[in-house]
Design a protein around this motif. Structure first.
Motif, PDB file in Angstrom:
ATOM      1  N   VAL A  96       0.829  -1.205   0.000  1.00 53.16           N
ATOM      2  CA  VAL A  96       0.000   0.000   0.000  1.00 53.16           C
ATOM      3  C   VAL A  96       0.866   1.259   0.000  1.00 53.16           C
ATOM      4  O   VAL A  96       0.564   2.259  -0.678  1.00 53.16           O
ATOM      5  CB  VAL A  96      -0.950  -0.014   1.217  1.00 53.16           C
ATOM      6  N   HIS A  97       1.963   1.214   0.769  1.00 50.53           N
ATOM      7  CA  HIS A  97       2.851   2.379   0.837  1.00 50.53           C
ATOM      8  C   HIS A  97       3.393   2.733  -0.542  1.00 50.53           C
ATOM      9  O   HIS A  97       3.340   3.892  -0.965  1.00 50.53           O
ATOM     10  CB  HIS A  97       3.990   2.081   1.806  1.00 50.53           C
ATOM     11  N   PHE A  98       3.914   1.735  -1.244  1.00 46.09           N
ATOM     12  CA  PHE A  98       4.488   2.014  -2.550  1.00 46.09           C
ATOM     13  C   PHE A  98       3.420   2.321  -3.596  1.00 46.09           C
ATOM     14  O   PHE A  98       3.669   3.054  -4.551  1.00 46.09           O
ATOM     15  CB  PHE A  98       5.376   0.850  -2.997  1.00 46.09           C
ATOM     16  N   CYS A  99       2.217   1.759  -3.413  1.00 44.89           N
ATOM     17  CA  CYS A  99       1.113   2.118  -4.301  1.00 44.89           C
ATOM     18  C   CYS A  99       0.786   3.606  -4.171  1.00 44.89           C
ATOM     19  O   CYS A  99       0.573   4.308  -5.165  1.00 44.89           O
ATOM     20  CB  CYS A  99      -0.121   1.281  -3.975  1.00 44.89           C
ATOM     21  N   SER A 100       0.744   4.076  -2.939  1.00 44.61           N
ATOM     22  CA  SER A 100       0.444   5.491  -2.725  1.00 44.61           C
ATOM     23  C   SER A 100       1.527   6.387  -3.304  1.00 44.61           C
ATOM     24  O   SER A 100       1.247   7.446  -3.855  1.00 44.61           O
ATOM     25  CB  SER A 100       0.269   5.760  -1.225  1.00 44.61           C
ATOM     26  N   VAL A 104      13.122  -2.577  11.167  1.00 46.54           N
ATOM     27  CA  VAL A 104      13.307  -1.162  11.511  1.00 46.54           C
ATOM     28  C   VAL A 104      13.504  -0.337  10.246  1.00 46.54           C
ATOM     29  O   VAL A 104      12.916   0.744  10.077  1.00 46.54           O
ATOM     30  CB  VAL A 104      14.506  -0.996  12.469  1.00 46.54           C
ATOM     31  N   LEU A 105      14.344  -0.818   9.348  1.00 43.13           N
ATOM     32  CA  LEU A 105      14.588  -0.112   8.085  1.00 43.13           C
ATOM     33  C   LEU A 105      13.293  -0.003   7.287  1.00 43.13           C
ATOM     34  O   LEU A 105      12.987   1.053   6.691  1.00 43.13           O
ATOM     35  CB  LEU A 105      15.661  -0.840   7.282  1.00 43.13           C
ATOM     36  N   LEU A 106      12.516  -1.085   7.287  1.00 45.72           N
ATOM     37  CA  LEU A 106      11.252  -1.069   6.571  1.00 45.72           C
ATOM     38  C   LEU A 106      10.287  -0.071   7.183  1.00 45.72           C
ATOM     39  O   LEU A 106       9.562   0.648   6.473  1.00 45.72           O
ATOM     40  CB  LEU A 106      10.639  -2.476   6.596  1.00 45.72           C
ATOM     41  N   GLY A 107      10.295  -0.006   8.521  1.00 48.16           N
ATOM     42  CA  GLY A 107       9.441   0.980   9.203  1.00 48.16           C
ATOM     43  C   GLY A 107       9.810   2.402   8.865  1.00 48.16           C
ATOM     44  O   GLY A 107       8.948   3.258   8.673  1.00 48.16           O
ATOM     45  N   LEU A 108      11.116   2.651   8.760  1.00 45.19           N
ATOM     46  CA  LEU A 108      11.579   3.984   8.373  1.00 45.19           C
ATOM     47  C   LEU A 108      11.135   4.346   6.956  1.00 45.19           C
ATOM     48  O   LEU A 108      10.757   5.483   6.669  1.00 45.19           O
ATOM     49  CB  LEU A 108      13.098   4.076   8.484  1.00 45.19           C
ATOM     50  N   VAL A 109      11.176   3.331   6.071  1.00 45.79           N
ATOM     51  CA  VAL A 109      10.739   3.574   4.699  1.00 45.79           C
ATOM     52  C   VAL A 109       9.253   3.881   4.659  1.00 45.79           C
ATOM     53  O   VAL A 109       8.797   4.782   3.948  1.00 45.79           O
ATOM     54  CB  VAL A 109      11.071   2.355   3.824  1.00 45.79           C
ATOM     55  N   LEU A 110       8.462   3.139   5.440  1.00 46.75           N
ATOM     56  CA  LEU A 110       7.010   3.329   5.427  1.00 46.75           C
ATOM     57  C   LEU A 110       6.607   4.666   6.024  1.00 46.75           C
ATOM     58  O   LEU A 110       5.598   5.249   5.625  1.00 46.75           O
ATOM     59  CB  LEU A 110       6.327   2.191   6.192  1.00 46.75           C
TER      60      LEU A 110
END
Length: 278
Positions: free
Chosen positions: A9-13, A270-276
């Protein structure tokens, strides 16, 4: 699943904004909520579909005892007929189909099915002809007619469960269980295998606990130590092999591998959370 949906969803947005479209929060919420029923279907498939409950085949009395959820039922072997039942399950890869070997008790007068028990799962060959052929040879023929087979515990400890996992390279499995020689190179391979497969190993351990039979191993009484229960001089003991315990060296490397894997995948999260949140 929900974490993967959040990333999707994040990358879709992001893509929608790049194309000049404003993302709708309602639309994104629907995408996330739509995965919740799918997660429930996965849980139900693991919990209910194709679960093999404890069953004891007694060739002396020619009976089969089913330790079901509601009761323990003993049926004469001659009254049981084999069938294949097709079950559709939901997994991480989507829908799938498995075949269950079912032994059904038939009424002597009407021929109607009065009760069923699931005694195997797999495809038509492994769940059906091969497994039923083994049961039939065991119940009727002399022990010498049986092929070599392997005995495993209904509920092994978590470390042996990891060794028996689908996500462990077979060459490592045999060395972890002491069936082949151990080496430092095997230890390094163990670290790599456990670290990479950790996100898959943990759900499998949880699924194994969720999908246990209703009463588990204690309901089998003396049969829960299957290999040790076989008579020392019996043909069955000569034909049977059983998984040994995980060797000491493998336990040390596995514990270290899991610790390294937890640190590594925590950093990834953690890295993924930062990206999101960026």
């Amino acid at each position: 699943m929900l974490l993967l949906d959040a990333v999707f969803v994040h990358f879709c947005s992001k893509l929608m904004k790049m194309d000049g479209f404003e993302s709708s929060s309602a639309f994104l919420a629907i995408l996330v909520l739509a995965s919740i029923p799918f997660c429930i279907w996965i849980f139900r498939s693991v919990k209910h579909n194709g679960r093999v409950e404890p069953i004891v085949f007694n060739r002396v009395d020619q009976t089969v005892t089913h330790y079901g959820k509601d009761r323990v039922k003993t049926i004469a072997w001659e009254r049981l007929k084999p069938f294949i039942r097709i079950v559709r399950v939901v997994g991480m890869a989507g829908g799938a189909q498995i075949e269950l070997l079912v032994l059904a008790e038939l009424d002597e007068v009407s021929g109607r099915v009065t009760s069923v028990m699931v005694v195997g799962r797999g495809d038509v060959i492994t769940a059906g002809s091969l497994r039923y052929g083994f049961f039939k040879a065991y119940m009727h023929g002399p022990g010498e007619d049986l092929p070599g087979f392997r005995l495993v515990s209904v509920n092994p400890d978590w470390m042996k469960r990891v060794a028996l996992s689908l996500w462990v390279v077979p060459a490592l499995r045999w060395r972890w269980l002491g069936e082949k020689s151990w080496s430092p190179l095997t230890g390094l391979a163990s670290v790599f295998n456990a670290v990479v497969a950790l996100p898959l190993l943990i759900p499998e351990l949880v699924a194994a606990r969720v999908s246990l039979g209703p009463r588990g191993e204690p309901s089998l009484g003396p049969w829960h130590k299957r290999f040790d229960a076989l008579a020392p001089a019996s043909v069955l003991r000569k034909l049977a092999r059983h998984h040994g315990n995980v060797v000491v060296e493998a336990k040390r490397w596995l514990l270290a591998s899991i610790a390294i894997g937890c640190v590594f995948w925590s950093a990834v999260l953690v890295l993924l959370g930062l990206v999101l949140t960026s």
